[in-house]
Scaffold this motif. Structure first.
Motif, PDB file in Angstrom:
ATOM      1  N   ALA A 156      99.363  37.850   9.387  1.00 32.01           N
ATOM      2  CA  ALA A 156     100.266  38.583  10.316  1.00 32.01           C
ATOM      3  C   ALA A 156      99.722  38.666  11.803  1.00 32.01           C
ATOM      4  CB  ALA A 156     100.797  39.799   9.777  1.00 32.01           C
ATOM      5  N   VAL A 157      98.591  39.210  11.872  1.00 38.24           N
ATOM      6  CA  VAL A 157      97.764  39.518  13.237  1.00 38.24           C
ATOM      7  C   VAL A 157      97.590  38.091  13.798  1.00 38.24           C
ATOM      8  CG1 VAL A 157      96.066  40.577  14.161  1.00 38.24           C
ATOM      9  CG2 VAL A 157      97.358  41.775  12.500  1.00 38.24           C
ATOM     10  N   LEU A 158      96.953  37.321  13.062  1.00 37.51           N
ATOM     11  CA  LEU A 158      96.224  36.137  13.663  1.00 37.51           C
ATOM     12  C   LEU A 158      97.273  35.090  13.755  1.00 37.51           C
ATOM     13  CD1 LEU A 158      93.018  35.632  11.119  1.00 37.51           C
ATOM     14  CD2 LEU A 158      93.175  36.581  13.851  1.00 37.51           C
ATOM     15  N   GLY A 159      98.373  35.037  13.107  1.00 37.09           N
ATOM     16  CA  GLY A 159      99.556  33.976  13.374  1.00 37.09           C
ATOM     17  C   GLY A 159      99.434  32.877  12.595  1.00 37.09           C
ATOM     18  N   HIS A 160      98.301  32.648  11.558  1.00 31.21           N
ATOM     19  CA  HIS A 160      98.065  31.359  10.947  1.00 31.21           C
ATOM     20  C   HIS A 160      97.487  31.711   9.697  1.00 31.21           C
ATOM     21  CE1 HIS A 160      93.765  31.807  11.665  1.00 31.21           C
ATOM     22  NE2 HIS A 160      93.914  31.912  12.884  1.00 31.21           N
TER      23      HIS A 160
END
Length: 325
Positions: free
Chosen positions: A198-202
Motif C-alpha cells: 500500500a505504501v510502495l504502490g507495487h
C-alpha cells in the motif's frame, strides 16, 4: 525516580560496560549488546549458541539516526522508515563504518530497525547508541514474549533483564531487503506484505531463498522442544488422535473452524479467530504445550494473508528438520 527509570539507567550502564541486557520490544524480547563493541556482540552468539555467520539486527532510537549506521539510504528505505518506524520493520542496507562485521555475520549489509516500545526507546535514548538484539532465547528455539520467558531460558547468562511487560505483536519484525532495485521480504513479520504494498504502490516479492543472510532463515527455527507436525485443517483432529494412540503425548493447536471438536489428545490450545491475536499468542501457545509435557504438536497453517503470512512462516520453521544429535 521511578523503578522503570532506574532500571533503564542501570540497563544503559550494563550496555556501556560491555554487558548483555534483555530488553522488551513490541515483537519479542531481545538480547542486547552495544552494537559497536565486537567483544560484547560476540558474547551474544556465545550465550545463544548462535552460529557467528547469522547476522544480528541493530536497533536505533529514531529514523533520523539511520544515516549514522549505513553507507547510504535509498529513497525506498526512507519512505518505508517514514511510514513504519517506530515499528516491526527491519531494513537491510549497506553496512556503515560504525557496524562491526561481528554484528553482520561477516556481511557488508546490516539489518536496522526502530522498535515501537516505550521501554526499548527509552533505553536506546539513555544509552545513546545502537543495540544489536536478536531474540533473547537459545538459538532456534521459541522466542520469548515476556521477561519470565527470558529468565527461564537464559537465567544468569544475561546481566540484566529489563521488564516491559508482554510483547504486543508477538512475532518478529518483517525484514525487507532494500539494497537492490526492488525491495523484497526476506522474513515475514509484524508489518504485513499488504501494508508494504500500500505504501510502495507495487507488489512486494517474498522469495523462497535469498543471497542475503538475515535472522530466522535457519531450516529449523522458532521451534519448541516438541516436534511440530503440520496438517490440513480438516485433518488436524485425525492426525492428533492417531499420534496419541501410537504413544505420543500430543498437543493440538486447534483452528477456529474446529472450535467445537472433541479431540483425544494430551493437551489442546483453542486458537483465536483474530490473526493479530494468533500472532501475539503463538510463542506462548507453543511454550505452554511444551510445559504440559507434549512431545508432538499438531497444527495447521493459517490463511497466508496479513499477519497469517508471518504465523505460517514461523510454523513452517518450527516444523523444519531438527539438527542431528
Amino acid at each position: 525516580m521511578t523503578t522503570i527509570a532506574t532500571d533503564i539507567e542501570r540497563a544503559a550502564g550494563v550496555l556501556r560496560a560491555g554487558g548483555l541486557v534483555a530488553l522488551p520490544t513490541e515483537t519479542v524480547y531481545g538480547l542486547g549488546a552495544n552494537a559497536e563493541d565486537p567483544v560484547a556482540v560476540a558474547r551474544i552468539f556465545q550465550v545463544k549458541g548462535r552460529p557467528p555467520s547469522h547476522p544480528l539486527i541493530v536497533h536505533i532510537a529514531a529514523a533520523d539516526q539511520l544515516d549514522d549506521w549505513v553507507e547510504e539510504v535509498p529513497a525506498t528505505a526512507r519512505l518505508l522508515a517514514e511510514h513504519f518506524w517506530p515499528g516491526p520493520l527491519t531494513l537491510v542496507l549497506r553496512r556503515g563504518h560504525r557496524v562491526p562485521l561481528e554484528a553482520t555475520g561477516g556481511l557488508e549489509t546490516v539489518a536496522v530497525r526502530v522498535p515501537d516500545h516505550p521501554v526499548a526507546l527509552a533505553l536506546l535514548s539513555a544509552f545513546g547508541g545502537g543495540v544489536t538484539a536478536p531474540s533473547a532465547n537459545r538459538f532456534g528455539s521459541v522466542s520469548p514474549t515476556t521477561a519470565d520467558h527470558v529468565r527461564a531460558e537464559l537465567g544468569d547468562a544475561v546481566d540484566f533483564v529489563l521488564d516491559g511487560g508482554s510483547c504486543q505483536v508477538g512475532v518478529e519484525s518483517t525484514i525487507v531487503d532494500v539494497t537492490g532495485e526492488m525491495p523484497s521480504i526476506l522474513r515475514p513479520g509484524g508489518v504485513t506484505r499488504e501494508d508494504l504494498e500500500a505504501v510502495l504502490g507495487h507488489p512486494v516479492a517474498v522469495p523462497a531463498t535469498s543471497d542475503v543472510r538475515v535472522p530466522g532463515q535457519h531450516p529449523s527455527h522458532y521451534a519448541p522442544r516438541a516436534r511440530v507436525l503440520l496438517a490440513e485443517p480438516e485433518k488436524v483432529v485425525a492426525e492428533a488422535e492417531l499420534a496419541q494412540a501410537t504413544g505420543h503425548q500430543v498437543g493440538v493447536l486447534l483452528p477456529p473452524c474446529l472450535a467445537d471438536a472433541a479431540v483425544k489428545a494430551h493437551a489442546m490450545v483453542a486458537l483465536p479467530d483474530s490473526l493479530d491475536a494468533y500472532a501475539r499468542g503463538l510463542y506462548g501457545f507453543l511454550r505452554e504445550l511444551d510445559r504440559q509435557g507434549c512431545d508432538l504438536i499438531v497444527a495447521s497453517l493459517p490463511v497466508e494473508e496479513g499477519l497469517g503470512l508471518a504465523v505460517a512462516n514461523r510454523l513452517r520453521r518450527a516444523a523444519g528438520p531438527r539438527p542431528s544429535a
